[in-house]
Design a protein around this motif. Sequence first.
Motif, mmCIF file in Angstrom:
data_model
loop_
_atom_site.group_PDB
_atom_site.id
_atom_site.type_symbol
_atom_site.label_atom_id
_atom_site.label_comp_id
_atom_site.label_asym_id
_atom_site.label_seq_id
_atom_site.Cartn_x
_atom_site.Cartn_y
_atom_site.Cartn_z
ATOM 1 N N SER A 1 0.832 -1.209 0.000
ATOM 2 C CA SER A 1 0.000 0.000 0.000
ATOM 3 C C SER A 1 0.862 1.253 0.000
ATOM 4 C CB SER A 1 -0.934 -0.003 1.221
ATOM 5 O OG SER A 1 -1.828 -1.085 1.163
ATOM 6 N N ILE A 2 1.923 1.237 0.794
ATOM 7 C CA ILE A 2 2.835 2.388 0.859
ATOM 8 C C ILE A 2 3.517 2.592 -0.489
ATOM 9 C CG2 ILE A 2 4.977 3.254 1.896
ATOM 10 C CD1 ILE A 2 4.104 1.846 4.496
ATOM 11 N N LEU A 3 3.980 1.476 -1.098
ATOM 12 C CA LEU A 3 4.655 1.564 -2.389
ATOM 13 C C LEU A 3 3.719 2.106 -3.461
ATOM 14 C CD1 LEU A 3 7.055 0.984 -4.258
ATOM 15 C CD2 LEU A 3 6.210 -1.355 -4.493
ATOM 16 N N GLU A 4 2.508 1.562 -3.551
ATOM 17 C CA GLU A 4 1.552 2.016 -4.557
ATOM 18 C C GLU A 4 1.193 3.483 -4.352
ATOM 19 O OE1 GLU A 4 -1.714 -0.668 -4.363
ATOM 20 O OE2 GLU A 4 -0.543 -2.389 -5.033
ATOM 21 N N PHE A 5 1.042 3.899 -3.095
ATOM 22 C CA PHE A 5 0.722 5.297 -2.795
ATOM 23 C C PHE A 5 1.841 6.219 -3.280
ATOM 24 C CE2 PHE A 5 0.807 8.961 0.130
ATOM 25 C CZ PHE A 5 -0.465 9.462 -0.082
ATOM 26 N N LYS A 6 3.098 5.808 -3.037
ATOM 27 C CA LYS A 6 4.245 6.612 -3.462
ATOM 28 C C LYS A 6 4.326 6.697 -4.983
ATOM 29 C CE LYS A 6 7.258 5.840 0.564
ATOM 30 N NZ LYS A 6 8.511 5.197 1.045
ATOM 31 N N ILE A 7 4.083 5.574 -5.652
ATOM 32 C CA ILE A 7 4.148 5.555 -7.120
ATOM 33 C C ILE A 7 3.089 6.485 -7.711
ATOM 34 C CG2 ILE A 7 3.750 4.125 -9.163
ATOM 35 C CD1 ILE A 7 4.964 1.776 -7.596
ATOM 36 N N LEU A 8 1.856 6.369 -7.229
ATOM 37 C CA LEU A 8 0.769 7.196 -7.759
ATOM 38 C C LEU A 8 1.017 8.676 -7.495
ATOM 39 C CD1 LEU A 8 -2.311 4.993 -6.794
ATOM 40 C CD2 LEU A 8 -1.278 5.271 -9.054
ATOM 41 N N ASN A 9 1.558 8.993 -6.332
ATOM 42 C CA ASN A 9 1.869 10.388 -6.020
ATOM 43 C C ASN A 9 2.961 10.923 -6.932
ATOM 44 O OD1 ASN A 9 0.004 10.873 -4.070
ATOM 45 N ND2 ASN A 9 1.383 10.719 -2.337
ATOM 46 N N ALA A 10 3.982 10.101 -7.187
ATOM 47 C CA ALA A 10 5.083 10.526 -8.044
ATOM 48 C C ALA A 10 4.605 10.775 -9.474
ATOM 49 C CB ALA A 10 6.192 9.476 -8.027
ATOM 50 N N ILE A 11 3.717 9.918 -9.954
ATOM 51 C CA ILE A 11 3.179 10.096 -11.307
ATOM 52 C C ILE A 11 2.330 11.362 -11.379
ATOM 53 C CG2 ILE A 11 1.616 9.122 -13.029
ATOM 54 C CD1 ILE A 11 2.523 6.346 -12.053
ATOM 55 N N ALA A 12 1.459 11.542 -10.383
ATOM 56 C CA ALA A 12 0.572 12.708 -10.381
ATOM 57 C C ALA A 12 1.347 14.019 -10.324
ATOM 58 C CB ALA A 12 -0.390 12.612 -9.201
ATOM 59 N N ALA A 13 2.532 14.002 -9.705
ATOM 60 C CA ALA A 13 3.334 15.225 -9.555
ATOM 61 C C ALA A 13 4.173 15.525 -10.791
ATOM 62 C CB ALA A 13 4.250 15.089 -8.335
ATOM 63 N N HIS A 14 4.248 14.575 -11.728
ATOM 64 C CA HIS A 14 5.080 14.783 -12.914
ATOM 65 C C HIS A 14 4.432 15.798 -13.851
ATOM 66 C CE1 HIS A 14 7.381 13.822 -16.565
ATOM 67 N NE2 HIS A 14 8.302 13.355 -15.737
ATOM 68 N N SER A 15 5.252 16.537 -14.573
ATOM 69 C CA SER A 15 4.732 17.588 -15.456
ATOM 70 C C SER A 15 3.905 17.021 -16.609
ATOM 71 C CB SER A 15 5.889 18.422 -16.012
ATOM 72 O OG SER A 15 6.820 17.594 -16.695
ATOM 73 N N ASN A 16 4.156 15.768 -16.989
ATOM 74 C CA ASN A 16 3.386 15.133 -18.064
ATOM 75 C C ASN A 16 2.532 13.995 -17.514
ATOM 76 O OD1 ASN A 16 4.325 16.718 -20.282
ATOM 77 N ND2 ASN A 16 6.278 15.638 -20.154
ATOM 78 N N ALA A 17 1.922 14.237 -16.372
ATOM 79 C CA ALA A 17 1.156 13.185 -15.688
ATOM 80 C C ALA A 17 0.034 12.623 -16.557
ATOM 81 C CB ALA A 17 0.583 13.731 -14.379
ATOM 82 N N ILE A 18 -0.643 13.475 -17.318
ATOM 83 C CA ILE A 18 -1.777 13.000 -18.128
ATOM 84 C C ILE A 18 -1.313 11.965 -19.143
ATOM 85 C CG2 ILE A 18 -3.488 13.673 -19.850
ATOM 86 C CD1 ILE A 18 -3.752 16.346 -18.431
ATOM 87 N N LEU A 19 -0.216 12.264 -19.831
ATOM 88 C CA LEU A 19 0.309 11.329 -20.823
ATOM 89 C C LEU A 19 0.745 10.025 -20.163
ATOM 90 C CD1 LEU A 19 1.373 10.523 -23.638
ATOM 91 C CD2 LEU A 19 3.500 11.705 -23.055
ATOM 92 N N ILE A 20 1.484 10.113 -19.077
ATOM 93 C CA ILE A 20 2.031 8.918 -18.422
ATOM 94 C C ILE A 20 0.898 8.043 -17.880
ATOM 95 C CG2 ILE A 20 3.478 8.099 -16.524
ATOM 96 C CD1 ILE A 20 5.018 10.811 -16.869
ATOM 97 N N GLU A 21 -0.079 8.657 -17.229
ATOM 98 C CA GLU A 21 -1.212 7.890 -16.701
ATOM 99 C C GLU A 21 -1.980 7.193 -17.820
ATOM 100 O OE1 GLU A 21 -2.095 10.671 -12.751
ATOM 101 O OE2 GLU A 21 -3.244 10.966 -14.602
#
Length: 269
Positions: free
Chosen positions: A105-125
């Motif tokens: 749960s901690i790992l998944e939370f960190k991954i999702l937060n890191a993706i959401a904070a990226h400047s190209n989050a929409i593309l990556i998601e």
Amino acid sequence: VTPEDLLKAMSLQGTTNLSLGDIAVQTGLITKEQMDKIQQHQISRNMSFMRASRELGFISPTELDTLISRQMSNNLLLGDCLVKLKILTQEQIETQFKFFRTEQSILEFKILNAIAAHSNAILIETVIQSTVNLFRYLLDVQPRIGGFYSNGTPPSSIDYHWVAFQKLEGDYICNIEIFLTKGIILKISSSLLKRPVNEISELSLDSSKEFLNIIVGYVCSALSLKNIKCEPSVPEMVEIEQYSLGKNQVRVPFLLPQGQVEVRVKYSS
């Protein structure tokens, strides 16, 4: 748990647990002759029992759900086998599962937060979701995201053999790349071609390019709904030694029962 303990538990699990097909025959849901036809269909099309039985029309989706529930209630998990053999106690198993679930749960939370904070989050998601959907549809597996890495991270420890890549131009200018092992390439091509593929050939490599092409097609369609315009090029594929890995990129490994793949988005600027 020692390797010897683990082998004992796996042996008990293998001799005790019943497959979905065994349960279906035992309960009278299908005949032995129908089971033989399902297994032949599985082998010829390289697919799961569930998918083969659905394609042949022998078992309905509702009946499959009932079979799966019955299998889960009757079959021993590996932890159950370790307890049955008195290698571990039930309390030890529960403690380890609780620790594992917390870590996940901690790992998944960190991954999702890191993706959401990226400047190209929409593309990556969008790339991640398209990849997950295609693996789920094509191979009947649910890929798990194994991490999210951006510039400056160490290289992958997995020995990938080939890279399929496709360029996007428009509102995003980048390459979408998928790093594959030989085993995953054979799985993908077997599923797309509807027959077992046991060696790397031009046809199996073309299948992997088409696999990426479908992912990128999903990505472009999803982005267009958000008024983001992108045009894909023709997909290409090269051996890993011949490919320039680049620095301005993000990496997303996916964990599968058959192994690991990695999707990367490499920016042109």
